[in-house]
Structures are given as structure tokens and as C-alpha cells.
Scaffold this motif. Structure first.
Motif, short mmCIF file in Angstrom:
data_model
loop_
_atom_site.label_atom_id
_atom_site.label_comp_id
_atom_site.label_asym_id
_atom_site.label_seq_id
_atom_site.Cartn_x
_atom_site.Cartn_y
_atom_site.Cartn_z
N TYR A 1 19.86 -52.49 82.87
CA TYR A 1 18.63 -51.86 82.39
C TYR A 1 18.99 -50.89 81.28
N LEU A 2 18.40 -51.12 80.13
CA LEU A 2 18.69 -50.34 78.93
C LEU A 2 17.45 -49.58 78.49
N CYS A 3 17.61 -48.31 78.14
CA CYS A 3 16.52 -47.61 77.49
C CYS A 3 16.87 -47.44 76.02
N ALA A 4 15.84 -47.40 75.19
CA ALA A 4 16.03 -47.27 73.75
C ALA A 4 14.94 -46.38 73.19
N GLY A 5 15.32 -45.40 72.40
CA GLY A 5 14.36 -44.46 71.85
C GLY A 5 14.36 -44.47 70.33
N ALA A 6 13.18 -44.26 69.77
CA ALA A 6 13.03 -44.12 68.32
C ALA A 6 12.56 -42.71 68.02
N ALA A 7 13.29 -42.03 67.13
CA ALA A 7 12.98 -40.63 66.85
C ALA A 7 11.64 -40.49 66.14
N ASP A 8 11.36 -41.46 65.33
CA ASP A 8 10.15 -41.37 64.52
C ASP A 8 9.62 -42.76 64.27
N TYR A 9 8.36 -42.84 63.97
CA TYR A 9 7.74 -44.12 63.66
C TYR A 9 8.47 -44.77 62.49
N GLY A 10 8.91 -46.00 62.68
CA GLY A 10 9.60 -46.73 61.64
C GLY A 10 11.11 -46.57 61.67
N GLN A 11 11.62 -45.63 62.45
CA GLN A 11 13.07 -45.46 62.53
C GLN A 11 13.65 -46.42 63.57
N ASN A 12 14.93 -46.73 63.41
CA ASN A 12 15.57 -47.67 64.32
C ASN A 12 15.77 -47.06 65.70
N PHE A 13 15.87 -47.92 66.68
CA PHE A 13 16.09 -47.49 68.05
C PHE A 13 17.55 -47.13 68.29
N VAL A 14 17.74 -46.13 69.16
CA VAL A 14 19.05 -45.77 69.69
C VAL A 14 19.05 -46.20 71.14
N PHE A 15 20.12 -46.89 71.55
CA PHE A 15 20.19 -47.41 72.92
C PHE A 15 21.07 -46.53 73.79
N GLY A 16 20.68 -46.43 75.06
CA GLY A 16 21.55 -45.82 76.05
C GLY A 16 22.59 -46.83 76.52
N PRO A 17 23.58 -46.38 77.31
CA PRO A 17 24.65 -47.28 77.75
C PRO A 17 24.23 -48.23 78.87
N GLY A 18 23.10 -47.95 79.51
CA GLY A 18 22.59 -48.87 80.52
C GLY A 18 22.94 -48.49 81.95
N THR A 19 22.12 -48.96 82.87
CA THR A 19 22.39 -48.90 84.32
C THR A 19 22.51 -50.32 84.81
N ARG A 20 23.66 -50.61 85.42
CA ARG A 20 23.87 -51.95 85.94
C ARG A 20 23.45 -51.98 87.41
N LEU A 21 22.38 -52.73 87.69
CA LEU A 21 21.80 -52.81 89.03
C LEU A 21 22.17 -54.13 89.70
#
Lengths: 117, 111
Positions: free
Chosen positions: B87-107
């Protein structure tokens, strides 16, 4: 459904070889991306492109280049492969940001696992 | 560069149990997405959250975006083996900016 196809699932190359990773998407998406995925580090952006013949560096572009001659195709090139480029490479595409009120979702291919020996 | 942290890194539970995984940052995001990646496949989008405090449900999965838009959680009720994945989360700082991904949780959900 959006389909993002990466040409190879597995590749084994020797140090110093030039390596081409190909990615094709079939949904007329403007944006295309190349990531590498390593355990504990998540996905890291190598290069991206918002239009044909346009390319921008991501967070880790060193040792890589890209080509986007056609809208549907985005190629990642390792000019001289090194062992530290052994990784899973993921291609993704998305609609232009103006198509959404927020960043549009990424559609990923199934990845190419590259081993450099 | 914005960083996303995810916890726990690994989680192994029995079928039928409930669980929560977390995605945290010191930065504010305009939008945050959750993806699930199964072995041998690319990540697939589960949900996008854009409003602080927002809660979204997808069958047995409940996603929440923090009030300050710096963190998010994913709660799974009555986990099933089919929930197994990264499970990966990804955030975008601003509209139109690229996503930054977290390292993930392996379930891993064991039958």
C-alpha cells in the motif's frame, strides 16, 4: 480501461551496455513518467514528459535519458548501465492536470525488472 | 523535497482482523492518493482525497485525510487474503505538481 504496456518484464544486461526501456499507453494521455522502485525507498521519479518532444528531470535523473517522439510512447535510456541501476522500473501515464480539479491519477504499467551484472 | 513516511513498514495479520496503516508528512499536500500494488504488477489507484478531514469509503476500506492535510490513514475492516499487497501513499504539494511517494506498507493477510 487505460493500458500502459512496458515492452519487457525482465531484462538482464551487462555493465556498460546501453539499455532501452519502452513504454506505450493507449488512452491519449498527455503526461508520461518513469519511476524506479527499490525496497524501502518507494517510487522515485526519474523523468517525466507533459507533451511530445518535451522532457523534464525528476528527482533522480543522473545516468538516464528519455525520448518522447510520439504521444503514446515514452522511452527510458540507460546510456551506460551500472550495477546500481539494478531495479524495478515503472512507467505511468496520466491526463493533463487541466482535465481534473486535482492531480489526475497515475496509471502504471506492470514494470520491468532490470538486473545489471 | 517533501517526504512521506508510512507505518508500519510490514504487517502480517489473520483473515478477519482489522488494521490501520498511516501516511505522514511535515508538509501540506493539496491532494493525496492511495495505491495498492500486488506482486508482479504496477500500483493501482484506490482513492484520491483532496479536502482536509475528508473520509472516503471503498467497500471495507476507509480512507481519511488529516484536517491539516499533512497525513492520511487507511483502515481495513475484516481483512481478506485478497487485500495482501503493498500500500503506497502519494502526495502532491500543489495542483499540477508531481506526486511524491511514500515507501509503502507491505500487508500480508493469512487465511
Amino acid at each position: 480501461d487505460v493500458k500502459v504496456t512496458q515492452s519487457s518484464r525482465y531484462l538482464v544486461k551487462r555493465t556498460g551496455e546501453k539499455v532501452f526501456l519502452e513504454c506505450v499507453q493507449d488512452m491519449d494521455h498527455e503526461n508520461m513518467f518513469w519511476y524506479r522502485q527499490d525496497p524501502g525507498l518507494g517510487l522515485r521519479l526519474i523523468y517525466f514528459s507533459y507533451d511530445v518532444k518535451m522532457k523534464e528531470k525528476g528527482d533522480i535523473p543522473e545516468g538516464y535519458s528519455v525520448s518522447r517522439e510520439k504521444k503514446e510512447r515514452f522511452s527510458l535510456i540507460l546510456e551506460s548501465a551500472s550495477t546500481n541501476q539494478t531495479s524495478m522500473y515503472l512507467c505511468a501515464s496520466s491526463l493533463s492536470a487541466v482535465a481534473y480539479s486535482y492531480n489526475s491519477p497515475l496509471h502504471f504499467g506492470n514494470g520491468t525488472r532490470l538486473t545489471v551484472t | 523535497t517533501q517526504l512521506l513516511e508510512q507505518s508500519p513498514q510490514f504487517l502480517s495479520i489473520q483473515e478477519g482482523e482489522n488494521l490501520t496503516v498511516y501516511c505522514n508528512s511535515s508538509s501540506v499536500f493539496s491532494s493525496l492518493q492511495w495505491y495498492r500494488q500486488e506482486p508482479g504488477e504496477g500500483p493501482v489507484l484506490l482513492v484520491t482525497v483532496v479536502t482536509g478531514g475528508e473520509v472516503k469509503k471503498l467497500k471495507r476500506l476507509t480512507f481519511q485525510f488529516g484536517d491539516a492535510r499533512k497525513d492520511s490513514s487507511l483502515h481495513i475492516t475484516a481483512a481478506q487474503p485478497g487485500d495482501t499487497g503493498l500500500y503506497l501513499c502519494a502526495g502532491a504539494a500543489d495542483y499540477g505538481q508531481n506526486f511524491v511517494f511514500g515507501p509503502g506498507t507491505r500487508l500480508s493477510v493469512l487465511p
